[in-house]
Design a protein around this motif. Structure first.
Motif, mmCIF file in Angstrom:
data_model
loop_
_atom_site.group_PDB
_atom_site.id
_atom_site.type_symbol
_atom_site.label_atom_id
_atom_site.label_comp_id
_atom_site.label_asym_id
_atom_site.label_seq_id
_atom_site.Cartn_x
_atom_site.Cartn_y
_atom_site.Cartn_z
ATOM 1 N N UNK A 81 0.803 -1.210 0.000
ATOM 2 C CA UNK A 81 0.000 0.000 0.000
ATOM 3 C C UNK A 81 0.838 1.263 0.000
ATOM 4 N N UNK A 82 2.161 1.101 -0.003
ATOM 5 C CA UNK A 82 3.038 2.262 -0.047
ATOM 6 C C UNK A 82 2.990 2.867 -1.436
ATOM 7 N N UNK A 83 3.266 4.149 -1.493
ATOM 8 C CA UNK A 83 3.262 4.828 -2.780
ATOM 9 C C UNK A 83 4.074 6.090 -2.697
ATOM 10 N N UNK A 84 3.920 6.917 -3.711
ATOM 11 C CA UNK A 84 4.727 8.119 -3.814
ATOM 12 C C UNK A 84 4.050 9.127 -4.720
ATOM 13 N N UNK A 85 4.530 10.338 -4.669
ATOM 14 C CA UNK A 85 4.266 11.346 -5.682
ATOM 15 C C UNK A 85 5.645 11.808 -6.159
ATOM 16 N N UNK A 86 5.695 12.321 -7.369
ATOM 17 C CA UNK A 86 6.936 12.896 -7.869
ATOM 18 C C UNK A 86 6.832 14.411 -7.767
ATOM 19 N N UNK A 87 7.908 15.029 -7.289
ATOM 20 C CA UNK A 87 7.945 16.482 -7.151
ATOM 21 C C UNK A 87 9.184 17.026 -7.850
ATOM 22 N N UNK A 88 9.057 18.274 -8.275
ATOM 23 C CA UNK A 88 10.164 18.948 -8.965
ATOM 24 C C UNK A 88 10.451 20.269 -8.271
ATOM 25 N N UNK A 89 11.721 20.564 -8.099
ATOM 26 C CA UNK A 89 12.124 21.826 -7.484
ATOM 27 C C UNK A 89 11.639 22.992 -8.342
ATOM 28 N N UNK A 90 11.024 23.974 -7.681
ATOM 29 C CA UNK A 90 10.644 25.220 -8.341
ATOM 30 C C UNK A 90 11.702 26.258 -8.023
ATOM 31 N N UNK A 91 12.005 26.420 -6.737
ATOM 32 C CA UNK A 91 13.028 27.377 -6.364
ATOM 33 C C UNK A 91 13.244 27.454 -4.872
ATOM 34 N N UNK A 92 14.406 27.943 -4.529
ATOM 35 C CA UNK A 92 14.796 28.104 -3.131
ATOM 36 C C UNK A 92 14.123 29.348 -2.563
ATOM 37 N N UNK A 93 13.777 29.308 -1.282
ATOM 38 C CA UNK A 93 13.247 30.502 -0.618
ATOM 39 C C UNK A 93 14.328 31.581 -0.678
ATOM 40 N N UNK A 94 13.922 32.822 -0.876
ATOM 41 C CA UNK A 94 14.915 33.901 -0.899
ATOM 42 C C UNK A 94 15.549 34.074 0.480
#
Length: 158
Positions: A81-94
């Motif tokens: 039942x384990x799973x995941x989502x894929x995420x992509x970096x948008x940007x670092x906090x200033x």
């Protein structure tokens, strides 16, 4: 009609997976290893293009350091039942936003991060998202142009 954008906070120990790790590899990673059922429910609720704060947890520094976006919705891995989502970096906090600073902000009272501190995935209301972004001066890739005041030579011809 499209799904309304949602906002989230994803916690990680920097020694396990840091912002620098996330930003490498074209900024894309599988967000997995979430065992808590409530946190999994939140992952399953994520939609494409939702935005997530990337939060460093742990003893040294608890703070929002960047923003990622969901590029692949929940998918199952294996039979447990384990799973995941894929995420992509948008940007670092200033400017990283520290947990203590957030706790001191009136506009962040009731933040799920404070109410359920052990969850590795928590929802963020739009108002709270905007407040945290404001505290950190936004993030790289948010479309806000930041003036660089450090040069000090605004057209002086001396």
């Amino acid at each position: 009609m499209g799904k309304e954008k949602q906002y989230w906070l994803l916690k990680t120990e920097p020694g396990e997976w840091s912002w620098e790790d996330q930003a490498a590899n074209d900024g894309i990673t599988k967000w997995d290893g979430v065992k808590n059922k409530q946190a999994q429910k939140y992952l399953k609720s994520m939609n494409l293009d939702d935005l997530c704060f990337f939060y460093h947890s742990g003893a040294k520094a608890r703070r929002v350091v960047g923003v990622v976006t969901v590029v692949r919705e929940w998918y199952s891995e294996g039979e447990g039942g384990d799973g995941a989502v894929d995420v992509k970096a948008v940007g670092e906090m200033r400017r990283p936003v520290d947990l203590k600073e957030m706790k001191g902000e009136e506009g962040l009272k009731g933040f799920a991060l404070f109410r359920q501190p052990r969850l590795s995935v928590v929802p963020v209301s739009e108002d709270m998202w905007l407040k945290v972004c404001d505290l950190g001066g936004g993030f790289e890739g948010d479309g806000v142009v930041v003036e660089d005041d450090e040069s000090g030579d605004e057209g002086d011809d001396d």
